[in-house]
Design an enzyme around this catalytic site. Structure first.
Site, mmCIF file in Angstrom:
data_model
loop_
_atom_site.group_PDB
_atom_site.id
_atom_site.type_symbol
_atom_site.label_atom_id
_atom_site.label_comp_id
_atom_site.label_asym_id
_atom_site.label_seq_id
_atom_site.Cartn_x
_atom_site.Cartn_y
_atom_site.Cartn_z
ATOM 1 N N GLU A 13 0.842 -1.210 0.000
ATOM 2 C CA GLU A 13 0.000 0.000 0.000
ATOM 3 C C GLU A 13 0.873 1.254 0.000
ATOM 4 O O GLU A 13 2.080 1.190 0.178
ATOM 5 C CB GLU A 13 -0.914 0.034 1.230
ATOM 6 C CG GLU A 13 -2.316 -0.511 1.009
ATOM 7 C CD GLU A 13 -3.197 0.424 0.191
ATOM 8 O OE1 GLU A 13 -2.698 1.474 -0.275
ATOM 9 O OE2 GLU A 13 -4.379 0.108 0.010
ATOM 10 N N ASN A 143 -10.406 4.964 1.205
ATOM 11 C CA ASN A 143 -9.362 4.779 0.207
ATOM 12 C C ASN A 143 -9.418 5.899 -0.825
ATOM 13 O O ASN A 143 -10.293 6.758 -0.775
ATOM 14 C CB ASN A 143 -9.533 3.424 -0.504
ATOM 15 C CG ASN A 143 -8.706 2.322 0.144
ATOM 16 O OD1 ASN A 143 -7.522 2.484 0.388
ATOM 17 N ND2 ASN A 143 -9.339 1.196 0.430
ATOM 18 N N ASP A 189 -9.993 0.707 -4.783
ATOM 19 C CA ASP A 189 -8.980 0.812 -3.732
ATOM 20 C C ASP A 189 -8.251 2.147 -3.924
ATOM 21 O O ASP A 189 -8.894 3.167 -4.125
ATOM 22 C CB ASP A 189 -8.044 -0.396 -3.786
ATOM 23 C CG ASP A 189 -7.393 -0.700 -2.442
ATOM 24 O OD1 ASP A 189 -7.023 0.243 -1.720
ATOM 25 O OD2 ASP A 189 -7.230 -1.894 -2.108
#
Length: 282
Positions: A13, A143, A189
């Site tokens: 991430e 997100n 995402d």
């Protein structure tokens, strides 16, 4: 699409480009690791973290400002040091998730319930100089935190709701649905905005990255060799490369056999450049 670093990130991430260092940084949240890659030389490295961290921005004073489960920290990856400079009690079972600096130098970062977003999380905004405010709440898996080139819109996804929203940055309560994947097996995402004002979104479970036009329509779909792309960042000396992180989290042995590069860092040239983001001043 190419794999530039074959990694085994459980939950890759938070990719972020540091122009000063010519490095792409990113995290493995669950693996408690910060990694970097220098495309000019092919060199890279990792820093094992003592806690979970997920998002960062390069600092004017050097190092990174980092969102961690204990609050904001300053990290010097080369020295291998981390110091909590602004403690925050996120709540039992909560951790940080997405985050990005905007064109005005404000660092936006989010929190979520680590139990799949069962309880709602929040979005915080840290101003240059350090003041931090909770600016959004009620988002279960926050997100995509990205701002339009003119600074007027904040793109914000609730992955649990499979929806991307836009908020007016001068009045965050003014919210509009931008795009969604409801009814599909994949969910929005992390994201990055390009210089033309289009939003690139990694779609968890979808084997793809999607470029959305400013009106929310799909402009382009880029296939991925992995099921769980997680986030995006433009990088390279002219910001013409788009980097994509990915995850191995919750994939069965059979699924991993079909995608041995799951958890790696990928890159491609999308034919458009990214936005040059400022250094954080604090």
């Amino acid at each position: 699409m190419r794999c530039v670093v074959q990694a085994f990130d459980q939950l890759g991430e938070g990719p972020v480009w540091s122009a000063r260092e010519g490095r792409l940084y990113w995290f493995d949240i669950k693996g408690r690791r910060l990694s970097w890659y220098e495309p000019a030389s092919g060199a890279g490295g990792t820093f094992e973290l003592p806690l979970r961290a997920s998002a960062a921005a390069p600092r004017e004073a050097g190092g990174l400002i980092v969102a961690t489960e204990k609050g904001l920290a300053i990290v010097d990856p080369d020295a291998g040091t981390i110091a909590i400079v602004q403690p925050h009690d996120l709540g039992d079972g909560f951790r940080t998730n997405d985050g990005k600096i905007d064109l005005d130098g404000r660092f936006w970062w989010s929190t979520m319930d680590d139990n799949g977003g069962e309880r709602a999380g929040s979005v915080f905004r840290t101003e240059p100089g350090g003041r931090t405010d909770r600016v959004l709440s009620g988002i279960h898996i926050p997100n995509t935190i990205s701002v339009s080139p003119d600074g007027s819109l904040l793109y914000m996804a609730d992955s649990k709701r499979q929806t991307i929203f836009t908020h007016r940055t001068d009045d965050l309560s003014q919210v509009t649905e931008f795009a969604h994947t409801r009814g599909e097996p994949h969910t929005p995402d992390g994201s990055a905005v390009d210089a033309e004002g289009y939003l690139w979104n990694a779609q968890w479970g979808g084997w793809r990255v999607v470029r959305y036009a400013p009106d929310g329509s799909i402009d382009r779909i880029v296939p991925m060799p992995v099921e769980q792309p997680t986030s995006l960042a433009f990088g390279g000396p002219d910001l013409s490369t788009l980097y994509v992180t990915s995850a191995r989290d919750d994939l069965s042995p059979e699924a991993l056999a079909r995608q041995p590069l799951a958890g790696s860092l990928f890159a491609f040239e999308p034919g458009v450049k990214g936005l040059a983001l400022p250094l954080f001043k604090a």
